[in-house]
Design a protein around this motif. Structure first.
Motif, PDB file in Angstrom:
ATOM      1  N   MET A   1       0.834  -1.190   0.000  1.00 28.80           N
ATOM      2  CA  MET A   1       0.000   0.000   0.000  1.00 28.80           C
ATOM      3  C   MET A   1       0.878   1.252   0.000  1.00 28.80           C
ATOM      4  SD  MET A   1      -3.097   1.128   0.012  1.00 28.80           S
ATOM      5  CE  MET A   1      -4.030   2.609   0.389  1.00 28.80           C
ATOM      6  N   ILE A   2       0.595   2.174  -0.908  1.00 23.25           N
ATOM      7  CA  ILE A   2       1.356   3.414  -0.981  1.00 23.25           C
ATOM      8  C   ILE A   2       0.989   4.304   0.195  1.00 23.25           C
ATOM      9  CG2 ILE A   2       1.786   5.492  -2.342  1.00 23.25           C
ATOM     10  CD1 ILE A   2       1.165   3.900  -4.831  1.00 23.25           C
ATOM     11  N   THR A   3       1.997   4.754   0.933  1.00 24.83           N
ATOM     12  CA  THR A   3       1.764   5.639   2.070  1.00 24.83           C
ATOM     13  C   THR A   3       2.593   6.911   1.910  1.00 24.83           C
ATOM     14  OG1 THR A   3       3.546   4.563   3.336  1.00 24.83           O
ATOM     15  CG2 THR A   3       1.296   3.726   3.642  1.00 24.83           C
ATOM     16  N   GLY A   4       2.191   7.955   2.614  1.00 25.72           N
ATOM     17  CA  GLY A   4       2.926   9.212   2.579  1.00 25.72           C
ATOM     18  C   GLY A   4       2.733  10.002   1.306  1.00 25.72           C
ATOM     19  N   VAL A   5       1.640   9.714   0.565  1.00 27.51           N
ATOM     20  CA  VAL A   5       1.382  10.367  -0.718  1.00 27.51           C
ATOM     21  C   VAL A   5      -0.040  10.920  -0.720  1.00 27.51           C
ATOM     22  CG1 VAL A   5       1.221  10.059  -3.214  1.00 27.51           C
ATOM     23  CG2 VAL A   5       2.970   8.818  -1.927  1.00 27.51           C
ATOM     24  N   LYS A   6      -0.182  12.188  -1.111  1.00 25.49           N
ATOM     25  CA  LYS A   6      -1.508  12.806  -1.145  1.00 25.49           C
ATOM     26  C   LYS A   6      -2.234  12.549  -2.464  1.00 25.49           C
ATOM     27  CE  LYS A   6      -0.113  16.528   1.990  1.00 25.49           C
ATOM     28  NZ  LYS A   6       0.139  17.986   2.129  1.00 25.49           N
ATOM     29  N   HIS A   7      -1.511  12.618  -3.576  1.00 28.76           N
ATOM     30  CA  HIS A   7      -2.139  12.450  -4.888  1.00 28.76           C
ATOM     31  C   HIS A   7      -1.278  11.538  -5.761  1.00 28.76           C
ATOM     32  CE1 HIS A   7      -5.040  15.658  -4.055  1.00 28.76           C
ATOM     33  NE2 HIS A   7      -4.031  16.392  -3.630  1.00 28.76           N
ATOM     34  N   VAL A   8      -1.927  10.608  -6.449  1.00 24.35           N
ATOM     35  CA  VAL A   8      -1.243   9.667  -7.340  1.00 24.35           C
ATOM     36  C   VAL A   8      -1.734   9.893  -8.766  1.00 24.35           C
ATOM     37  CG1 VAL A   8      -0.840   7.249  -7.925  1.00 24.35           C
ATOM     38  CG2 VAL A   8      -0.973   7.956  -5.516  1.00 24.35           C
ATOM     39  N   ILE A   9      -0.788  10.098  -9.686  1.00 20.38           N
ATOM     40  CA  ILE A   9      -1.119  10.345 -11.087  1.00 20.38           C
ATOM     41  C   ILE A   9      -0.366   9.353 -11.965  1.00 20.38           C
ATOM     42  CG2 ILE A   9      -0.956  11.985 -13.003  1.00 20.38           C
ATOM     43  CD1 ILE A   9      -1.161  14.245 -10.976  1.00 20.38           C
ATOM     44  N   LEU A  10      -1.076   8.662 -12.837  1.00 16.65           N
ATOM     45  CA  LEU A  10      -0.455   7.779 -13.823  1.00 16.65           C
ATOM     46  C   LEU A  10      -0.199   8.564 -15.105  1.00 16.65           C
ATOM     47  CD1 LEU A  10      -2.712   4.580 -13.539  1.00 16.65           C
ATOM     48  CD2 LEU A  10      -0.512   4.987 -12.433  1.00 16.65           C
ATOM     49  N   VAL A  11       0.940   8.321 -15.726  1.00 17.39           N
ATOM     50  CA  VAL A  11       1.226   8.887 -17.045  1.00 17.39           C
ATOM     51  C   VAL A  11       1.275   7.728 -18.028  1.00 17.39           C
ATOM     52  CG1 VAL A  11       2.807  10.246 -18.444  1.00 17.39           C
ATOM     53  CG2 VAL A  11       2.502  10.816 -16.031  1.00 17.39           C
ATOM     54  N   LEU A  12       0.377   7.750 -19.001  1.00 18.13           N
ATOM     55  CA  LEU A  12       0.199   6.634 -19.925  1.00 18.13           C
ATOM     56  C   LEU A  12       0.373   7.093 -21.368  1.00 18.13           C
ATOM     57  CD1 LEU A  12      -3.122   5.174 -18.414  1.00 18.13           C
ATOM     58  CD2 LEU A  12      -0.817   4.357 -17.949  1.00 18.13           C
ATOM     59  N   SER A  13       0.745   6.147 -22.219  1.00 21.11           N
ATOM     60  CA  SER A  13       0.756   6.404 -23.662  1.00 21.11           C
ATOM     61  C   SER A  13       0.435   5.107 -24.374  1.00 21.11           C
ATOM     62  CB  SER A  13       2.114   6.931 -24.132  1.00 21.11           C
ATOM     63  OG  SER A  13       3.096   5.921 -24.061  1.00 21.11           O
ATOM     64  N   GLY A  14      -0.153   5.227 -25.543  1.00 17.87           N
ATOM     65  CA  GLY A  14      -0.511   4.022 -26.286  1.00 17.87           C
ATOM     66  C   GLY A  14       0.664   3.399 -27.004  1.00 17.87           C
ATOM     67  N   ASN A 111       4.582  -0.886  -3.104  1.00 16.79           N
ATOM     68  CA  ASN A 111       4.276  -1.160  -1.703  1.00 16.79           C
ATOM     69  C   ASN A 111       5.415  -0.871  -0.737  1.00 16.79           C
ATOM     70  OD1 ASN A 111       1.665  -2.110  -2.294  1.00 16.79           O
ATOM     71  ND2 ASN A 111       2.423  -4.179  -2.707  1.00 16.79           N
ATOM     72  N   ASP A 112       6.664  -0.893  -1.227  1.00 19.38           N
ATOM     73  CA  ASP A 112       7.803  -0.903  -0.309  1.00 19.38           C
ATOM     74  C   ASP A 112       8.712   0.314  -0.399  1.00 19.38           C
ATOM     75  OD1 ASP A 112       6.884  -3.379   0.449  1.00 19.38           O
ATOM     76  OD2 ASP A 112       8.255  -4.496  -0.843  1.00 19.38           O
ATOM     77  N   VAL A 113       8.259   1.393  -1.047  1.00 17.93           N
ATOM     78  CA  VAL A 113       9.070   2.611  -1.127  1.00 17.93           C
ATOM     79  C   VAL A 113       8.539   3.627  -0.118  1.00 17.93           C
ATOM     80  CG1 VAL A 113       9.840   4.528  -2.585  1.00 17.93           C
ATOM     81  CG2 VAL A 113       9.628   2.232  -3.556  1.00 17.93           C
ATOM     82  N   CYS A 114       9.442   4.186   0.664  1.00 18.32           N
ATOM     83  CA  CYS A 114       9.069   5.160   1.686  1.00 18.32           C
ATOM     84  C   CYS A 114       9.158   6.567   1.082  1.00 18.32           C
ATOM     85  CB  CYS A 114      10.003   5.022   2.893  1.00 18.32           C
ATOM     86  SG  CYS A 114       9.596   6.130   4.246  1.00 18.32           S
ATOM     87  N   TRP A 115       8.007   7.129   0.711  1.00 17.51           N
ATOM     88  CA  TRP A 115       7.987   8.412  -0.005  1.00 17.51           C
ATOM     89  C   TRP A 115       8.077   9.618   0.922  1.00 17.51           C
ATOM     90  CZ3 TRP A 115       9.193   8.225  -4.836  1.00 17.51           C
ATOM     91  CH2 TRP A 115       8.870   7.087  -5.594  1.00 17.51           C
TER      92      TRP A 115
END
Length: 255
Positions: A1-14, A111-115
């Motif tokens: 589970m991602i912790t210590g983050v307020k907003h998560v944004i994915l950057v995608l391309s086809g 899950n395992d990165v401390c942001w």
């Protein structure tokens, strides 16, 4: 589970080659200019380019009590970066993995990165709609603010990003909007912008699909390296990036 983050944004391309990683880095620096703390997670396991772009390939990754400690690019720790590129012996090393091993690595990164209390986590994904994307969506769906889709003006790129729109709709990931990259070439001498790849395709697609068009970014030869984007860039590029960041903040933070 991602912790210590307020907003998560994915950057995608086809498809590859549209500058998705470049846009991710530019967005990160744009958020920093607005006073936010940012994390940049490079999930392109077979083509990790962000450490090279930022000039931090040789920086070490440490294991702390709460997980992996990301690499910080500045003393103020405004930008934290994590990438498999930090775990390779050389930029030329190939990651030749089957799907299950890729999935396991992505789960560890998510899950395992401390942001350490950041405002935005920008996740740079590989191109397409493969196993990696399904894994990412499954793990971040409940906390993801949405996806930014990157395209170039050409029809082939627009066709590919249309598939990415369908992917987001089927996986119920909100689409924050579209960015048209490589939209014109900025002359380093007179700063006139020439539409060598045509322009407006991204905006037309956004209108057709009833999505937000976040803005266009030109090809700017003044940018010698991504980390110098605000020190060595044309006025038109700086203005375009600032407008895109403002549009994203409005969609993610203020809506």
């Amino acid at each position: 589970m991602i912790t210590g983050v307020k907003h998560v944004i994915l950057v995608l391309s086809g498809k590859g080659g549209v500058g998705k990683s470049t846009v991710s880095v530019k967005l990160a620096h744009g958020f920093i200019e607005k006073g936010f703390k940012v994390g940049l997670l490079d999930l392109d396991l077979c083509g990790p380019s962000i450490p090279f772009m930022l000039g931090i390939e040789d920086y070490p990754v440490h294991q702390g009590q709460e997980g992996w400690i990301p690499v910080f690019t500045d003393k103020e720790q405004k930008l934290a970066v994590m990438s498999i590129g930090f775990l390779l012996n050389s930029r030329n090393d190939s990651v030749i993995w089957r799907g299950p091993k890729k999935t396991s690595m992505i789960k560890q990164f998510l899950n395992d990165v401390c942001w350490q209390d950041i405002d935005f986590l920008i996740i740079d994904t590989p191109p397409g709609t493969s196993d990696e994307h399904i894994t990412v969506v499954e793990l971040v769906k409940e906390i993801c603010d949405g996806a930014i889709l990157v395209t170039t003006p050409q029809n082939v790129s627009l066709d590919d990003v249309t598939r990415e729109i369908t992917f987001c709709q089927k996986t119920r990931i909100p689409i924050i909007g579209l960015v048209e990259n490589m939209s014109g070439y900025v002359c380093p001498h007179c700063e006139e912008c020439t539409n060598i790849f045509s322009s407006g395709g991204g905006k037309s697609l956004a209108e057709k699909k009833q999505l937000s068009f976040l803005g266009s970014l030109p090809i700017d030869p003044k940018i010698a390296s991504i980390k110098d984007i605000f020190q060595n860039t044309s006025d038109s590029t700086t203005t375009a990036l600032s407008n895109i960041v403002n549009n994203v903040i409005t969609k993610v933070v203020q809506d």
